[in-house]
Design a protein around this motif. Structure first.
Motif, PDB file in Angstrom:
ATOM      1  N   GLU A   1      64.859  76.965 -12.816  1.00 55.17           N
ATOM      2  CA  GLU A   1      65.335  77.749 -11.665  1.00 55.17           C
ATOM      3  C   GLU A   1      64.603  77.391 -10.373  1.00 55.17           C
ATOM      4  O   GLU A   1      65.203  77.360  -9.297  1.00 55.17           O
ATOM      5  N   SER A   2      63.306  77.095 -10.458  1.00 58.79           N
ATOM      6  CA  SER A   2      62.554  76.760  -9.243  1.00 58.79           C
ATOM      7  C   SER A   2      63.099  75.489  -8.591  1.00 58.79           C
ATOM      8  O   SER A   2      63.147  75.387  -7.361  1.00 58.79           O
ATOM      9  N   TRP A   3      63.534  74.514  -9.405  1.00 59.37           N
ATOM     10  CA  TRP A   3      64.114  73.295  -8.847  1.00 59.37           C
ATOM     11  C   TRP A   3      65.503  73.570  -8.289  1.00 59.37           C
ATOM     12  O   TRP A   3      65.882  73.003  -7.260  1.00 59.37           O
ATOM     13  N   GLN A   4      66.252  74.418  -8.935  1.00 56.33           N
ATOM     14  CA  GLN A   4      67.572  74.767  -8.408  1.00 56.33           C
ATOM     15  C   GLN A   4      67.439  75.467  -7.064  1.00 56.33           C
ATOM     16  O   GLN A   4      68.239  75.244  -6.148  1.00 56.33           O
ATOM     17  N   GLN A   5      66.415  76.313  -6.911  1.00 55.08           N
ATOM     18  CA  GLN A   5      66.183  76.997  -5.644  1.00 55.08           C
ATOM     19  C   GLN A   5      65.654  76.039  -4.566  1.00 55.08           C
ATOM     20  O   GLN A   5      65.940  76.216  -3.385  1.00 55.08           O
ATOM     21  N   ALA A   6      64.884  75.040  -4.985  1.00 56.50           N
ATOM     22  CA  ALA A   6      64.277  74.116  -4.022  1.00 56.50           C
ATOM     23  C   ALA A   6      65.301  73.150  -3.433  1.00 56.50           C
ATOM     24  O   ALA A   6      65.157  72.706  -2.287  1.00 56.50           O
TER      25      ALA A   6
END
Length: 192
Positions: free
Chosen positions: A128-133
């Motif tokens: 999720e952190s990469w999807q948000q980034a």
């Protein structure tokens, strides 16, 4: 910080025109130093063919050998030459070289959008952190040619800083992933 190298030599540009060479350069530039054998296995191609194209990329200044990274005297490790490069059809007088530059630029743009499509199709598999980034952005500016040049220079300065800092701090467990960033900046006129 290394500067941008402008390709104005027709032979150097031709050295990058081969689709396999562009693919090999991207592999080395994006994923770091490697050998022809690793690239041949990764791409499912003949090692001799890969070795030839790696030497051609080095001959034209896109790659360089990294003997200090080799396991032995026989192994050849290749890395991307320092700094980024650019080219333009306008840098060449001969119509055939303008056509080569245009064709390479068009193919690079197609490949960039294909890679964006791969991300979009597989985004859910990332944390999720990469999807948000991840970000996509459009901006509409009114600039002079000099202001656009200055903007692009400033963006390249920021990119070089992040690239150079990441290289200095690189560790296998540092939480970094390979990130592909591309942007296009050009003038437009309203359609009549």
């Amino acid at each position: 910080m290394s500067e941008m190298r402008r390709i104005t030599d027709p032979e150097a540009l031709k050295g990058l025109a081969h689709p396999l060479r562009r693919q090999l350069f991207r592999q080395v530039a994006q994923f770091g130093p490697t050998t022809g054998a690793v690239l041949a296995k990764r791409l499912g191609l003949d090692a001799g063919q890969i070795a030839y194209h790696l030497r051609e990329l080095a001959r034209h200044g896109f790659l360089e050998e990294a003997p200090e990274l080799a396991k032995n005297r026989r192994e050849r490790v290749w890395r991307a030459a320092p700094g980024a490069f650019s080219f333009s059809e306008r840098d060449f007088e001969a119509p055939e070289m303008q056509a080569v530059a245009g064709a390479i630029g068009a193919q690079m743009a197609v490949q960039q959008f294909e890679r964006l499509g791969v991300w979009q199709r597989g985004a859910e598999s990332w944390d999720e952190s990469w999807q948000q980034a991840m970000t996509s952005s459009e901006s509409y500016l009114r600039l002079s040619a000099q202001e656009l040049t200055d903007l692009c220079d400033e963006l390249h300065t920021v990119l070089r800083r992040y690239r150079d800092e990441a290289r200095q701090d690189a560790r296998p467990d540092d939480g970094r992933e390979h990130v592909f960033l591309f942007f296009h900046a050009f003038p437009e006129r309203p359609e009549s």
